[in-house]
Design a protein around this motif. Structure first.
Motif, mmCIF file in Angstrom:
data_model
loop_
_atom_site.group_PDB
_atom_site.id
_atom_site.type_symbol
_atom_site.label_atom_id
_atom_site.label_comp_id
_atom_site.label_asym_id
_atom_site.label_seq_id
_atom_site.Cartn_x
_atom_site.Cartn_y
_atom_site.Cartn_z
ATOM 1 N N TRP A 10 0.834 -1.200 0.000
ATOM 2 C CA TRP A 10 0.000 0.000 0.000
ATOM 3 C C TRP A 10 0.869 1.250 0.000
ATOM 4 C CZ3 TRP A 10 1.365 2.846 4.123
ATOM 5 C CH2 TRP A 10 1.620 2.228 5.364
ATOM 6 N N THR A 11 0.278 2.371 -0.393
ATOM 7 C CA THR A 11 0.897 3.691 -0.319
ATOM 8 C C THR A 11 -0.096 4.629 0.352
ATOM 9 O OG1 THR A 11 2.206 3.331 -2.325
ATOM 10 C CG2 THR A 11 1.834 5.619 -1.658
ATOM 11 N N ASP A 12 0.396 5.428 1.297
ATOM 12 C CA ASP A 12 -0.499 6.303 2.049
ATOM 13 C C ASP A 12 0.309 7.446 2.658
ATOM 14 O OD1 ASP A 12 -2.860 7.241 3.134
ATOM 15 O OD2 ASP A 12 -2.903 5.822 4.808
ATOM 16 N N GLU A 13 -0.378 8.506 3.039
ATOM 17 C CA GLU A 13 0.266 9.565 3.810
ATOM 18 C C GLU A 13 0.348 9.125 5.266
ATOM 19 O OE1 GLU A 13 -2.578 13.003 4.814
ATOM 20 O OE2 GLU A 13 -3.473 12.150 2.992
ATOM 21 N N GLY A 14 1.388 9.567 5.962
ATOM 22 C CA GLY A 14 1.556 9.149 7.341
ATOM 23 C C GLY A 14 2.331 10.168 8.151
ATOM 24 N N ILE A 15 2.224 10.028 9.477
ATOM 25 C CA ILE A 15 2.974 10.846 10.429
ATOM 26 C C ILE A 15 3.896 9.904 11.193
ATOM 27 C CG2 ILE A 15 2.834 12.323 12.477
ATOM 28 C CD1 ILE A 15 -0.038 13.070 11.438
ATOM 29 N N VAL A 16 5.175 10.236 11.250
ATOM 30 C CA VAL A 16 6.123 9.397 11.985
ATOM 31 C C VAL A 16 5.848 9.503 13.479
ATOM 32 C CG1 VAL A 16 8.557 8.953 12.495
ATOM 33 C CG2 VAL A 16 7.880 9.737 10.209
ATOM 34 N N LEU A 17 5.629 8.351 14.127
ATOM 35 C CA LEU A 17 5.445 8.315 15.575
ATOM 36 C C LEU A 17 6.733 7.952 16.296
ATOM 37 C CD1 LEU A 17 1.959 6.546 15.853
ATOM 38 C CD2 LEU A 17 2.462 8.996 15.716
ATOM 39 N N SER A 18 7.508 7.048 15.737
ATOM 40 C CA SER A 18 8.782 6.668 16.346
ATOM 41 C C SER A 18 9.660 5.996 15.308
ATOM 42 C CB SER A 18 8.568 5.732 17.545
ATOM 43 O OG SER A 18 8.111 4.465 17.112
ATOM 44 N N ALA A 19 10.954 6.002 15.586
ATOM 45 C CA ALA A 19 11.933 5.286 14.755
ATOM 46 C C ALA A 19 12.997 4.730 15.683
ATOM 47 C CB ALA A 19 12.552 6.216 13.722
ATOM 48 N N ARG A 20 13.169 3.407 15.661
ATOM 49 C CA ARG A 20 14.117 2.739 16.553
ATOM 50 C C ARG A 20 15.127 1.959 15.719
ATOM 51 N NH1 ARG A 20 9.002 2.554 18.741
ATOM 52 N NH2 ARG A 20 8.815 3.397 20.861
ATOM 53 N N LYS A 21 16.407 2.150 16.021
ATOM 54 C CA LYS A 21 17.468 1.508 15.269
ATOM 55 C C LYS A 21 17.330 0.001 15.330
ATOM 56 C CE LYS A 21 22.475 1.468 14.635
ATOM 57 N NZ LYS A 21 23.787 1.962 15.125
ATOM 58 N N THR B 199 7.423 3.404 13.164
ATOM 59 C CA THR B 199 5.982 3.329 13.365
ATOM 60 C C THR B 199 5.355 4.621 12.862
ATOM 61 O OG1 THR B 199 6.228 1.903 15.292
ATOM 62 C CG2 THR B 199 4.121 3.036 15.030
ATOM 63 N N LEU B 200 4.360 4.471 12.013
ATOM 64 C CA LEU B 200 3.640 5.604 11.442
ATOM 65 C C LEU B 200 2.191 5.580 11.902
ATOM 66 C CD1 LEU B 200 4.709 5.269 7.680
ATOM 67 C CD2 LEU B 200 5.841 6.656 9.437
ATOM 68 N N LEU B 201 1.576 6.754 11.914
ATOM 69 C CA LEU B 201 0.119 6.828 11.938
ATOM 70 C C LEU B 201 -0.300 7.216 10.537
ATOM 71 C CD1 LEU B 201 -2.607 6.722 13.312
ATOM 72 C CD2 LEU B 201 -2.308 9.123 13.964
ATOM 73 N N SER C 4 -10.037 10.189 11.559
ATOM 74 C CA SER C 4 -10.276 11.419 12.326
ATOM 75 C C SER C 4 -9.147 11.675 13.312
ATOM 76 C CB SER C 4 -11.618 11.340 13.049
ATOM 77 O OG SER C 4 -11.666 10.192 13.868
ATOM 78 N N VAL C 5 -8.562 10.618 13.878
ATOM 79 C CA VAL C 5 -7.418 10.782 14.777
ATOM 80 C C VAL C 5 -6.215 11.277 13.981
ATOM 81 C CG1 VAL C 5 -5.817 9.597 16.326
ATOM 82 C CG2 VAL C 5 -8.251 9.061 16.412
ATOM 83 N N TYR C 6 -6.011 10.725 12.800
ATOM 84 C CA TYR C 6 -4.928 11.189 11.937
ATOM 85 C C TYR C 6 -5.101 12.676 11.623
ATOM 86 C CZ TYR C 6 -1.910 11.869 7.942
ATOM 87 O OH TYR C 6 -0.947 12.359 7.096
ATOM 88 N N ASP C 7 -6.299 13.071 11.224
ATOM 89 C CA ASP C 7 -6.550 14.470 10.883
ATOM 90 C C ASP C 7 -6.345 15.374 12.096
ATOM 91 O OD1 ASP C 7 -7.151 13.741 8.281
ATOM 92 O OD2 ASP C 7 -9.326 13.749 8.599
ATOM 93 N N GLY C 8 -6.762 14.892 13.271
ATOM 94 C CA GLY C 8 -6.585 15.684 14.486
ATOM 95 C C GLY C 8 -5.122 15.870 14.833
#
Length: 243
Positions: free
Chosen positions: A3-14, A23-25, A110-114
């Motif tokens: 899939w392809t989607d827009e996302g917000i980065v929540l965390s990045a762990r080595k 992890t994205l939202l 709605s959580v993503y938009d918020g």
């Protein structure tokens, strides 16, 4: 599985020498993790900062696999607040709460938009009020909304000053006076009083939403409130000169 989607980065762990588990939202696929090859490198770290908005592409052989992610920056929200410790704390807190509270791979557009709206508001002066309202909205979207529309005891909507820690319903100043030691303060900006709020009101708002986040989301999972959220409250408390 792709899939392809827009996302917000929540965390990045080595992960390993060069990769990162990110992890994205996402708007359509909810909280979703994947392996970013080269994600531990200097160039990728700038893209994978929590709070950044990306265009993400995920691929796996089977749906239940972790899969691999590629991310292209679309808006560097994190870079805009790196020099402001309080705003950066708010950004980190929101991302940590979203990662801890949302079920994996369930869409909450709605959580993503918020969250996207909050990240934009953090660049403005009213960001603390926007942050508290975001937590209140998150509770609502996950089915634990508070009823701040009228007094639970009288049914009237004037002089709302408290919230019951059990029912989540507002209580008026007069009705709550005998029990105010057991009630949570309701700041005016959550009771229809606009966007203005002093440090004391902001802390009251964080205590209010924090109580219900812990009660409804984190305690049932047996996990504590995210450390980033506690650091945000401490920073605002110290900034206000509160003990």
């Amino acid at each position: 599985m792709e899939w392809t989607d827009e996302g917000i980065v929540l965390s990045a762990r080595k992960h390993g020498e060069t990769s990162a588990i990110v992890t994205l939202l996402t708007r359509a696929y909810g909280r979703h993790a994947g392996l970013v090859r080269g994600g531990a490198g200097k160039a990728a770290r700038g893209i994978l900062q929590p709070g950044n908005r990306v265009e993400a592409h995920w691929r796996a052989r089977l749906a239940e696999h972790l899969g691999t992610l590629t991310c292209e920056m679309t808006h560097a929200f994190a870079a805009a607040v790196l020099d402001d410790a309080a705003r950066l704390a708010a950004l980190s807190s929101a991302c940590a709460i979203a990662e801890a509270a949302l079920p994996e791979r369930e869409p909450f557009p709605s959580v993503y938009d918020g969250l996207l709206a909050l990240l934009g508001a953090i660049e403005n002066d009213v960001w603390p009020v926007a942050y508290v309202r975001w937590e209140l909205g998150l509770l609502t979207q996950l089915g634990f909304g508070l009823d701040l529309s009228e007094c639970a005891a009288t049914g009237r909507n004037d002089q709302l000053a408290y919230v019951s820690p059990k029912s989540g319903r507002a209580v008026s100043l007069a009705a709550g006076e005998p029990y105010k030691g057991r009630l949570l303060a309701l700041p005016a900006f959550l009771a229809g009083g606009g966007n203005g709020a002093g440090p004391g009101a902001l802390l009251d708002g964080l205590r209010l939403t924090g109580h219900f986040l812990e009660r409804h989301l984190f305690a049932p999972m047996g996990v504590p409130m995210p450390a980033a959220r506690r650091r945000l409250e401490e920073r605002l408390r110290h900034g206000a000169g509160a003990p």
